[in-house]
Design an enzyme around this catalytic site. Structure first.
Site, short mmCIF file in Angstrom:
data_model
loop_
_atom_site.label_atom_id
_atom_site.label_comp_id
_atom_site.label_asym_id
_atom_site.label_seq_id
_atom_site.Cartn_x
_atom_site.Cartn_y
_atom_site.Cartn_z
N GLY A 10 0.83 -1.22 0.00
CA GLY A 10 0.00 0.00 0.00
C GLY A 10 0.86 1.26 0.00
O GLY A 10 0.43 2.31 0.48
N GLY A 13 -0.59 4.65 -1.52
CA GLY A 13 -1.83 5.25 -1.01
C GLY A 13 -1.58 6.50 -0.18
O GLY A 13 -0.46 7.03 -0.13
N LEU A 14 -2.62 6.96 0.48
CA LEU A 14 -2.55 8.17 1.32
C LEU A 14 -1.41 8.07 2.34
O LEU A 14 -0.55 8.96 2.42
CB LEU A 14 -3.90 8.35 2.03
CG LEU A 14 -3.98 9.30 3.20
CD1 LEU A 14 -3.76 10.74 2.77
CD2 LEU A 14 -5.35 9.18 3.89
N GLY A 16 0.96 5.62 2.50
CA GLY A 16 2.19 5.18 1.84
C GLY A 16 2.95 6.35 1.22
O GLY A 16 4.18 6.44 1.34
N TYR A 138 -15.58 -4.75 7.08
CA TYR A 138 -14.20 -4.23 7.18
C TYR A 138 -13.68 -4.41 8.62
O TYR A 138 -12.55 -4.81 8.83
CB TYR A 138 -14.26 -2.77 6.79
CG TYR A 138 -13.02 -1.93 6.97
CD1 TYR A 138 -12.05 -1.86 5.97
CD2 TYR A 138 -12.84 -1.13 8.11
CE1 TYR A 138 -10.94 -1.04 6.10
CE2 TYR A 138 -11.73 -0.31 8.25
CZ TYR A 138 -10.79 -0.27 7.25
OH TYR A 138 -9.69 0.55 7.38
N ASP A 272 -25.75 9.17 9.33
CA ASP A 272 -24.71 9.72 10.20
C ASP A 272 -23.64 8.68 10.53
O ASP A 272 -22.58 9.02 11.05
CB ASP A 272 -25.32 10.20 11.52
CG ASP A 272 -25.72 11.66 11.48
OD1 ASP A 272 -25.28 12.38 10.58
OD2 ASP A 272 -26.48 12.07 12.38
P1 NAP Z 1 -5.46 4.14 0.24
O1 NAP Z 1 -5.00 5.54 0.03
O2 NAP Z 1 -6.79 3.74 -0.31
O3 NAP Z 1 -4.35 3.16 -0.35
C1 NAP Z 1 -4.59 1.79 -0.44
C2 NAP Z 1 -3.31 1.13 -0.85
O4 NAP Z 1 -3.53 -0.28 -0.92
C3 NAP Z 1 -2.83 1.58 -2.22
O5 NAP Z 1 -1.43 1.65 -2.21
C4 NAP Z 1 -3.31 0.45 -3.13
O6 NAP Z 1 -2.52 0.28 -4.31
C5 NAP Z 1 -3.11 -0.74 -2.19
N1 NAP Z 1 -3.91 -1.89 -2.60
C6 NAP Z 1 -5.27 -1.99 -2.59
N2 NAP Z 1 -5.65 -3.20 -3.07
C7 NAP Z 1 -4.51 -3.87 -3.37
C8 NAP Z 1 -4.23 -5.15 -3.92
N3 NAP Z 1 -5.19 -6.00 -4.27
N4 NAP Z 1 -2.93 -5.49 -4.11
C9 NAP Z 1 -1.94 -4.63 -3.78
N5 NAP Z 1 -2.13 -3.42 -3.27
C10 NAP Z 1 -3.40 -3.04 -3.06
O7 NAP Z 1 -5.46 3.76 1.78
P2 NAP Z 1 -4.89 4.57 3.02
O8 NAP Z 1 -5.94 5.57 3.40
O9 NAP Z 1 -3.48 5.00 2.76
O10 NAP Z 1 -4.92 3.44 4.15
C11 NAP Z 1 -3.75 2.80 4.62
C12 NAP Z 1 -4.14 1.88 5.75
O11 NAP Z 1 -4.74 2.64 6.80
C13 NAP Z 1 -5.19 0.83 5.37
O12 NAP Z 1 -4.84 -0.40 5.96
C14 NAP Z 1 -6.49 1.37 5.95
O13 NAP Z 1 -7.38 0.31 6.24
C15 NAP Z 1 -5.99 2.07 7.19
N6 NAP Z 1 -6.83 3.16 7.69
C16 NAP Z 1 -7.20 4.19 6.86
C17 NAP Z 1 -7.95 5.25 7.39
C18 NAP Z 1 -8.31 6.46 6.56
O14 NAP Z 1 -8.99 7.37 7.08
N7 NAP Z 1 -7.88 6.57 5.30
C19 NAP Z 1 -8.31 5.25 8.75
C20 NAP Z 1 -7.90 4.19 9.56
C21 NAP Z 1 -7.15 3.16 9.02
P3 NAP Z 1 -2.86 1.14 -5.66
O15 NAP Z 1 -2.46 2.56 -5.37
O16 NAP Z 1 -2.03 0.52 -6.70
O17 NAP Z 1 -4.34 1.00 -5.88
P1 GDP Z 2 -16.18 6.87 9.48
O1 GDP Z 2 -15.40 7.85 10.30
O2 GDP Z 2 -15.54 5.53 9.42
O3 GDP Z 2 -17.62 6.79 9.89
O4 GDP Z 2 -16.19 7.34 7.96
P2 GDP Z 2 -16.22 8.73 7.20
O5 GDP Z 2 -14.86 9.30 7.12
O6 GDP Z 2 -16.90 8.42 5.90
O7 GDP Z 2 -17.11 9.74 8.08
C1 GDP Z 2 -18.49 9.58 8.15
C2 GDP Z 2 -19.15 10.73 8.89
O8 GDP Z 2 -19.00 11.96 8.19
C3 GDP Z 2 -20.66 10.49 9.00
O9 GDP Z 2 -21.15 11.08 10.18
C4 GDP Z 2 -21.19 11.22 7.76
O10 GDP Z 2 -22.56 11.58 7.89
C5 GDP Z 2 -20.29 12.45 7.76
N1 GDP Z 2 -20.17 13.08 6.42
C6 GDP Z 2 -20.62 14.32 6.09
N2 GDP Z 2 -20.39 14.59 4.80
C7 GDP Z 2 -19.74 13.51 4.29
C8 GDP Z 2 -19.20 13.20 3.01
O11 GDP Z 2 -19.27 13.99 2.06
N3 GDP Z 2 -18.58 11.98 2.88
C9 GDP Z 2 -18.48 11.10 3.92
N4 GDP Z 2 -17.82 9.94 3.73
N5 GDP Z 2 -19.00 11.36 5.14
C10 GDP Z 2 -19.62 12.54 5.32
#
Ligand code: NAP
Ligand code: GDP
Length: 318
Positions: A10, A13-14, A16, A138, A272
């Site tokens: 990954g 990604g964001l 990475g 998830y 929500d």
């Molecule tokens: P992201 O931006 O969506 O990036 C996902 C990464 O996973 C990308 O590098 C993608 O590669 C890779 N990937 C997806 N499917 C794959 C596959 N089949 N084979 C190989 N690589 C694959 O995610 P992120 O937000 O950086 O999240 C990183 C970690 O933090 C994840 O484990 C996520 O569950 C966790 N997390 C995220 C959040 C959040 O708010 N974003 C919050 C809590 C935890 P490509 O670029 O090539 O598609």
């Molecule tokens: P969560 O933190 O895992 O629940 O995921 P989200 O990052 O999608 O946040 C969801 C919360 O943001 C909920 O309360 C939604 O109602 C609120 N929300 C408001 N506007 C948006 C929007 O444009 N996108 C998303 N994903 N959530 C929104």
């Protein structure tokens, strides 16, 4: 001393992308870093996963790759999020065992904790009750990382652990209007509202509460976890409880970063999701009492400035 070979799944990604920036700035002499995207290996495929481990022979792994999404993606794809994330995690952890990796850090999320709970949430509560319905697929897949870590440690002596970040944001996020997380979704919506002279429409009531961590802070803390965190039990990587804000406050901060003066509207017909998932970072603070997080105001301004400079060449899908 031989070089550590650290492979990051990954890596495109964001999180990475921020880790690439952090490592480039540090340039550590005794570490070689490899950042993978899905083009290097499809982790849903066990042979492709084995091949990339065979190619790079990592001594250490940071496992970030996952199917990720905001509330509205989870609501439509719970089963798929469970099945595909379970598969990716199983392939990666088993390949780490086969290749005798010295340390593995995998990423979970605060949305995987029980919905009915006391606050603040701490690491020990991970398996104490069902997660919120909206993202249960998830959540259960991610909880299994912790189960697997303890079994790999017990049965194979593997040094593997998990990090539990709260909502993450920053440059290079997915800014899709339909299925992104709330912060990047609202950054995009406010950009369009300002450009088209229309109201800024927030989904839901605006009352739910969230903690947010800037992607670069998280990247630094995950690198620290790999190098210095000694436990198998996971660690919450989050800002403190008093930095939790409502979605309404978030929308206002984003509007301020754009200097948006138009109307802000709440569409209460949209879900929500979970009301709150307030976590404590007490454990993190016991290891790193002085770590200074970027403020949400500065982090949003940096993300908004990046978005404006990058638009329309921003990521709009997972
Ligand atoms: P992201 O931006 O969506 O990036 C996902 C990464 O996973 C990308 O590098 C993608 O590669 C890779 N990937 C997806 N499917 C794959 C596959 N089949 N084979 C190989 N690589 C694959 O995610 P992120 O937000 O950086 O999240 C990183 C970690 O933090 C994840 O484990 C996520 O569950 C966790 N997390 C995220 C959040 C959040 O708010 N974003 C919050 C809590 C935890 P490509 O670029 O090539 O598609
Ligand atoms: P969560 O933190 O895992 O629940 O995921 P989200 O990052 O999608 O946040 C969801 C919360 O943001 C909920 O309360 C939604 O109602 C609120 N929300 C408001 N506007 C948006 C929007 O444009 N996108 C998303 N994903 N959530 C929104």
């Amino acid at each position: 001393m031989s070089k550590k070979v650290i492979m990051v799944t990954g890596g495109s990604g964001l999180v990475g992308k921020s880790m690439q920036k952090v490592i480039k700035e540090e340039n550590p002499a005794d570490e070689e870093w490899i950042f993978l995207s899905s083009k290097d290996a499809d982790l849903l495929d066990s042979q492709s996963t084995s091949a990339v481990f065979e190619k790079y022979k990592p001594t250490h792994v940071i496992h970030l790759a996952a199917l990720v999404g905001g509330l509205y993606r989870h609501l439509g794809q719970n089963l798929e999020m469970m099945r595909l994330n379970l598969r990716i995690n199983d392939h990666v952890l088993e390949a780490c065992r086969e290749h005798k990796c010295q340390k593995v850090v995998s990423c979970m999320s605060t949305c995987i904790f029980p919905d009915e709970t006391t606050y603040p949430i701490e690491e020990s509560m991970l398996h104490s009750g069902p997660p919120h319905n909206s993202n249960c697929g998830y959540a259960y897949a991610k909880r299994m990382i912790d189960v697997a870590n303890h079994l790999y440690a017990r049965d194979h002596g593997m040094q593997c652990t998990g990090v539990i970040p709260t909502n993450i944001y920053g440059p290079f996020d997915n800014f899709s209007l339909a299925d992104s997380h709330v912060l990047p979704g609202l950054v995009h919506k406010c950009y369009l509202a300002q450009k088209e002279n229309k109201p800024f429409v927030i989904s839901g009531t605006g009352t739910p509460r969230r903690q947010f961590i800037f992607s670069e802070d998280l990247a630094r803390l995950i690198v620290w976890t790999l190098r210095d965190y000694p436990e198998i039990d996971p660690i919450l990587l989050s800002v403190s409880e008093d930095e939790e804000i409502s979605i309404k406050e978030l929308a206002e901060l984003i509007a301020e970063a754009y200097d948006f003066k138009g109307e802000i509207i709440y569409d209460a017909s949209k879900s929500d999701g979970q009301f709150k998932k307030t976590t404590t970072n007490k454990k993190l603070r016991s290891y790193l009492p002085d770590y200074k997080f970027k403020s949400i105001k500065d982090g949003i301004q940096e993300t908004v400035d990046w978005f404006k400079a990058s638009y329309p060449n921003v990521r709009l899908s997972y």
